[in-house]
Design a protein around this motif. Structure first.
Motif, PDB file in Angstrom:
ATOM      1  N   THR A   1       0.835  -1.211   0.000  1.00 32.33           N
ATOM      2  CA  THR A   1       0.000   0.000   0.000  1.00 32.33           C
ATOM      3  C   THR A   1       0.867   1.257   0.000  1.00 32.33           C
ATOM      4  O   THR A   1       0.520   2.245  -0.636  1.00 32.33           O
ATOM      5  N   LYS A   2       2.001   1.203   0.687  1.00 37.55           N
ATOM      6  CA  LYS A   2       2.914   2.357   0.671  1.00 37.55           C
ATOM      7  C   LYS A   2       3.504   2.555  -0.721  1.00 37.55           C
ATOM      8  O   LYS A   2       3.610   3.686  -1.198  1.00 37.55           O
ATOM      9  N   GLN A   3       3.893   1.462  -1.380  1.00 40.28           N
ATOM     10  CA  GLN A   3       4.482   1.557  -2.715  1.00 40.28           C
ATOM     11  C   GLN A   3       3.504   2.156  -3.725  1.00 40.28           C
ATOM     12  O   GLN A   3       3.909   2.890  -4.620  1.00 40.28           O
ATOM     13  N   LEU A   4       2.234   1.854  -3.583  1.00 43.98           N
ATOM     14  CA  LEU A   4       1.221   2.374  -4.496  1.00 43.98           C
ATOM     15  C   LEU A   4       0.647   3.709  -4.033  1.00 43.98           C
ATOM     16  O   LEU A   4      -0.239   4.273  -4.684  1.00 43.98           O
ATOM     17  N   GLU A   5       1.144   4.206  -2.910  1.00 40.08           N
ATOM     18  CA  GLU A   5       0.700   5.481  -2.341  1.00 40.08           C
ATOM     19  C   GLU A   5      -0.799   5.477  -2.050  1.00 40.08           C
ATOM     20  O   GLU A   5      -1.500   6.462  -2.266  1.00 40.08           O
ATOM     21  N   PHE A   6      -1.290   4.345  -1.557  1.00 38.08           N
ATOM     22  CA  PHE A   6      -2.669   4.243  -1.107  1.00 38.08           C
ATOM     23  C   PHE A   6      -2.759   4.827   0.297  1.00 38.08           C
ATOM     24  O   PHE A   6      -1.758   5.008   0.969  1.00 38.08           O
ATOM     25  N   ALA A   7      -3.981   5.067   0.731  1.00 38.51           N
ATOM     26  CA  ALA A   7      -4.186   5.506   2.114  1.00 38.51           C
ATOM     27  C   ALA A   7      -3.642   4.423   3.054  1.00 38.51           C
ATOM     28  O   ALA A   7      -3.700   3.238   2.724  1.00 38.51           O
ATOM     29  N   PRO A   8      -3.109   4.825   4.189  1.00 40.15           N
ATOM     30  CA  PRO A   8      -2.574   3.826   5.128  1.00 40.15           C
ATOM     31  C   PRO A   8      -3.633   2.809   5.534  1.00 40.15           C
ATOM     32  O   PRO A   8      -4.818   3.125   5.623  1.00 40.15           O
ATOM     33  N   LEU A   9      -3.180   1.590   5.767  1.00 40.79           N
ATOM     34  CA  LEU A   9      -4.072   0.543   6.240  1.00 40.79           C
ATOM     35  C   LEU A   9      -4.485   0.806   7.677  1.00 40.79           C
ATOM     36  O   LEU A   9      -3.778   1.505   8.410  1.00 40.79           O
ATOM     37  N   PRO A  10      -5.610   0.225   8.086  1.00 36.98           N
ATOM     38  CA  PRO A  10      -5.952   0.290   9.507  1.00 36.98           C
ATOM     39  C   PRO A  10      -4.844  -0.389  10.309  1.00 36.98           C
ATOM     40  O   PRO A  10      -3.985  -1.064   9.749  1.00 36.98           O
ATOM     41  N   SER A  11      -4.878  -0.258  11.585  1.00 35.18           N
ATOM     42  CA  SER A  11      -3.859  -0.880  12.426  1.00 35.18           C
ATOM     43  C   SER A  11      -3.865  -2.393  12.232  1.00 35.18           C
ATOM     44  O   SER A  11      -4.853  -2.984  11.792  1.00 35.18           O
ATOM     45  N   THR A  12      -2.754  -3.020  12.578  1.00 37.97           N
ATOM     46  CA  THR A  12      -2.663  -4.479  12.479  1.00 37.97           C
ATOM     47  C   THR A  12      -3.731  -5.139  13.338  1.00 37.97           C
ATOM     48  O   THR A  12      -4.304  -6.147  12.950  1.00 37.97           O
ATOM     49  N   LEU A  13      -4.035  -4.551  14.492  1.00 41.18           N
ATOM     50  CA  LEU A  13      -5.083  -5.115  15.346  1.00 41.18           C
ATOM     51  C   LEU A  13      -6.440  -5.071  14.648  1.00 41.18           C
ATOM     52  O   LEU A  13      -7.229  -6.002  14.742  1.00 41.18           O
ATOM     53  N   SER A  14      -6.700  -3.992  13.931  1.00 41.06           N
ATOM     54  CA  SER A  14      -7.952  -3.868  13.202  1.00 41.06           C
ATOM     55  C   SER A  14      -8.019  -4.888  12.066  1.00 41.06           C
ATOM     56  O   SER A  14      -9.055  -5.513  11.831  1.00 41.06           O
ATOM     57  N   LEU A  15      -6.905  -5.069  11.343  1.00 41.20           N
ATOM     58  CA  LEU A  15      -6.849  -6.074  10.285  1.00 41.20           C
ATOM     59  C   LEU A  15      -7.045  -7.472  10.864  1.00 41.20           C
ATOM     60  O   LEU A  15      -7.771  -8.296  10.311  1.00 41.20           O
ATOM     61  N   ASP A  16      -6.404  -7.712  11.985  1.00 40.82           N
ATOM     62  CA  ASP A  16      -6.520  -9.003  12.666  1.00 40.82           C
ATOM     63  C   ASP A  16      -7.981  -9.281  13.022  1.00 40.82           C
ATOM     64  O   ASP A  16      -8.492 -10.379  12.800  1.00 40.82           O
ATOM     65  N   ASP A  17      -8.661  -8.275  13.537  1.00 40.48           N
ATOM     66  CA  ASP A  17     -10.069  -8.416  13.902  1.00 40.48           C
ATOM     67  C   ASP A  17     -10.923  -8.729  12.678  1.00 40.48           C
ATOM     68  O   ASP A  17     -11.787  -9.608  12.708  1.00 40.48           O
ATOM     69  N   CYS A  18     -10.670  -8.028  11.581  1.00 38.76           N
ATOM     70  CA  CYS A  18     -11.419  -8.237  10.343  1.00 38.76           C
ATOM     71  C   CYS A  18     -11.214  -9.664   9.828  1.00 38.76           C
ATOM     72  O   CYS A  18     -12.175 -10.337   9.434  1.00 38.76           O
ATOM     73  N   VAL A  19      -9.987 -10.142   9.834  1.00 37.49           N
ATOM     74  CA  VAL A  19      -9.694 -11.495   9.347  1.00 37.49           C
ATOM     75  C   VAL A  19     -10.359 -12.534  10.240  1.00 37.49           C
ATOM     76  O   VAL A  19     -10.953 -13.504   9.751  1.00 37.49           O
ATOM     77  N   LYS A  20     -10.306 -12.336  11.552  1.00 35.28           N
ATOM     78  CA  LYS A  20     -10.951 -13.283  12.469  1.00 35.28           C
ATOM     79  C   LYS A  20     -12.462 -13.327  12.239  1.00 35.28           C
ATOM     80  O   LYS A  20     -13.068 -14.400  12.265  1.00 35.28           O
ATOM     81  N   LYS A  21     -13.084 -12.177  11.980  1.00 28.80           N
ATOM     82  CA  LYS A  21     -14.520 -12.145  11.698  1.00 28.80           C
ATOM     83  C   LYS A  21     -14.837 -12.924  10.424  1.00 28.80           C
ATOM     84  O   LYS A  21     -15.815 -13.667  10.368  1.00 28.80           O
ATOM     85  N   LEU A  22     -14.006 -12.752   9.393  1.00 33.58           N
ATOM     86  CA  LEU A  22     -14.229 -13.455   8.137  1.00 33.58           C
ATOM     87  C   LEU A  22     -14.052 -14.962   8.320  1.00 33.58           C
ATOM     88  O   LEU A  22     -14.851 -15.753   7.800  1.00 33.58           O
ATOM     89  N   ILE A  23     -13.054 -15.357   9.067  1.00 24.88           N
ATOM     90  CA  ILE A  23     -12.841 -16.788   9.336  1.00 24.88           C
ATOM     91  C   ILE A  23     -14.048 -17.369  10.075  1.00 24.88           C
ATOM     92  O   ILE A  23     -14.558 -18.434   9.713  1.00 24.88           O
ATOM     93  N   ARG A  24     -14.523 -16.654  11.094  1.00 22.65           N
ATOM     94  CA  ARG A  24     -15.705 -17.129  11.839  1.00 22.65           C
ATOM     95  C   ARG A  24     -16.939 -17.221  10.936  1.00 22.65           C
ATOM     96  O   ARG A  24     -17.704 -18.178  10.999  1.00 22.65           O
ATOM     97  N   LYS A  25     -17.111 -16.211  10.094  1.00 25.43           N
ATOM     98  CA  LYS A  25     -18.276 -16.188   9.194  1.00 25.43           C
ATOM     99  C   LYS A  25     -18.237 -17.376   8.244  1.00 25.43           C
ATOM    100  O   LYS A  25     -19.258 -18.031   8.012  1.00 25.43           O
ATOM    101  N   ASN A  26     -17.075 -17.683   7.700  1.00 22.75           N
ATOM    102  CA  ASN A  26     -16.957 -18.818   6.788  1.00 22.75           C
ATOM    103  C   ASN A  26     -17.041 -20.160   7.507  1.00 22.75           C
ATOM    104  O   ASN A  26     -17.374 -21.162   6.888  1.00 22.75           O
ATOM    105  N   ALA A  27     -16.779 -20.169   8.797  1.00 22.62           N
ATOM    106  CA  ALA A  27     -16.832 -21.413   9.569  1.00 22.62           C
ATOM    107  C   ALA A  27     -18.237 -21.729  10.054  1.00 22.62           C
ATOM    108  O   ALA A  27     -18.548 -22.878  10.347  1.00 22.62           O
ATOM    109  N   SER A  28     -19.097 -20.713  10.124  1.00 24.40           N
ATOM    110  CA  SER A  28     -20.462 -20.944  10.626  1.00 24.40           C
ATOM    111  C   SER A  28     -21.317 -21.577   9.546  1.00 24.40           C
ATOM    112  O   SER A  28     -21.138 -21.308   8.366  1.00 24.40           O
ATOM    113  N   PRO A  29     -22.280 -22.407   9.952  1.00 25.89           N
ATOM    114  CA  PRO A  29     -23.138 -23.096   8.961  1.00 25.89           C
ATOM    115  C   PRO A  29     -24.076 -22.154   8.240  1.00 25.89           C
ATOM    116  O   PRO A  29     -24.359 -21.096   8.600  1.00 25.89           O
TER     117      PRO A  29
END
Length: 92
Positions: free
Chosen positions: A64-92
Protein backbone atom coordinates in the motif's frame (compact mmCIF):
# COMPACT_ATOMS: atom_id res chain seq x y z
CA UNK A 1 -7.13 -24.67 -18.15
CA UNK A 2 -9.27 -26.43 -15.58
CA UNK A 3 -11.24 -24.19 -13.27
CA UNK A 4 -10.96 -25.01 -9.59
CA UNK A 5 -14.15 -24.77 -7.60
CA UNK A 6 -14.24 -22.92 -4.31
CA UNK A 7 -15.03 -25.19 -1.37
CA UNK A 8 -18.51 -24.63 0.08
CA UNK A 9 -16.91 -23.55 3.35
CA UNK A 10 -15.71 -20.32 1.71
CA UNK A 11 -18.96 -18.53 1.10
CA UNK A 12 -17.93 -15.02 2.18
CA UNK A 13 -15.34 -12.48 1.08
CA UNK A 14 -14.04 -9.32 2.73
CA UNK A 15 -13.51 -6.16 0.69
CA UNK A 16 -12.07 -3.20 2.59
CA UNK A 17 -13.16 -4.79 5.86
CA UNK A 18 -16.78 -5.37 4.85
CA UNK A 19 -17.96 -8.98 4.56
CA UNK A 20 -20.09 -10.01 1.58
CA UNK A 21 -21.53 -13.28 0.29
CA UNK A 22 -19.23 -14.27 -2.58
CA UNK A 23 -21.93 -13.75 -5.20
CA UNK A 24 -22.41 -10.13 -4.05
CA UNK A 25 -18.75 -9.21 -3.57
CA UNK A 26 -17.87 -6.61 -6.21
CA UNK A 27 -15.28 -3.90 -6.65
CA UNK A 28 -16.66 -0.61 -8.02
CA UNK A 29 -15.72 0.21 -11.61
CA UNK A 30 -14.48 3.65 -10.48
CA UNK A 31 -11.52 2.28 -8.59
CA UNK A 32 -7.75 2.37 -9.03
CA UNK A 33 -7.85 -1.37 -9.66
CA UNK A 34 -9.37 -0.55 -13.07
CA UNK A 35 -5.95 0.82 -13.96
CA UNK A 36 -4.02 -2.19 -12.71
CA UNK A 37 -3.35 -0.85 -9.23
CA UNK A 38 -4.55 -2.86 -6.30
CA UNK A 39 -3.53 -4.91 -3.32
CA UNK A 40 -5.09 -8.16 -2.20
CA UNK A 41 -4.00 -11.27 -0.44
CA UNK A 42 -5.12 -14.80 0.10
CA UNK A 43 -4.00 -16.90 3.01
CA UNK A 44 -4.21 -20.43 4.23
CA UNK A 45 -6.23 -20.89 7.40
CA UNK A 46 -5.67 -23.98 9.46
CA UNK A 47 -8.00 -24.79 12.35
CA UNK A 48 -9.26 -21.20 12.36
CA UNK A 49 -5.78 -19.62 12.44
CA UNK A 50 -4.31 -17.72 9.46
CA UNK A 51 -0.83 -19.04 8.74
CA UNK A 52 2.06 -16.58 8.40
CA UNK A 53 -0.19 -13.69 9.49
CA UNK A 54 2.69 -11.32 10.28
CA UNK A 55 4.21 -11.83 6.83
CA UNK A 56 0.85 -11.08 5.21
CA UNK A 57 0.39 -7.84 7.12
CA UNK A 58 3.99 -6.75 6.47
CA UNK A 59 3.48 -7.35 2.75
CA UNK A 60 0.13 -5.50 2.69
CA UNK A 61 1.61 -2.49 4.48
CA UNK A 62 4.60 -2.42 2.11
CA UNK A 63 2.43 -2.74 -1.03
CA UNK A 64 0.00 0.00 0.00
CA UNK A 65 2.91 2.36 0.67
CA UNK A 66 4.48 1.56 -2.71
CA UNK A 67 1.22 2.37 -4.50
CA UNK A 68 0.70 5.48 -2.34
CA UNK A 69 -2.67 4.24 -1.11
CA UNK A 70 -4.19 5.51 2.11
CA UNK A 71 -2.57 3.83 5.13
CA UNK A 72 -4.07 0.54 6.24
CA UNK A 73 -5.95 0.29 9.51
CA UNK A 74 -3.86 -0.88 12.43
CA UNK A 75 -2.66 -4.48 12.48
CA UNK A 76 -5.08 -5.12 15.35
CA UNK A 77 -7.95 -3.87 13.20
CA UNK A 78 -6.85 -6.07 10.28
CA UNK A 79 -6.52 -9.00 12.67
CA UNK A 80 -10.07 -8.42 13.90
CA UNK A 81 -11.42 -8.24 10.34
CA UNK A 82 -9.69 -11.49 9.35
CA UNK A 83 -10.95 -13.28 12.47
CA UNK A 84 -14.52 -12.14 11.70
CA UNK A 85 -14.23 -13.46 8.14
CA UNK A 86 -12.84 -16.79 9.34
CA UNK A 87 -15.70 -17.13 11.84
CA UNK A 88 -18.28 -16.19 9.19
CA UNK A 89 -16.96 -18.82 6.79
CA UNK A 90 -16.83 -21.41 9.57
CA UNK A 91 -20.46 -20.94 10.63
CA UNK A 92 -23.14 -23.10 8.96
Amino acid sequence: MQRTSIPNSFLFTSINGEIFPNEKAVIPAVNRSMFGEGVFTTMKVKQGIPLFWEKHTDRLVYQTKQLEFAPLPSTLSLDDCVKKLIRKNASP
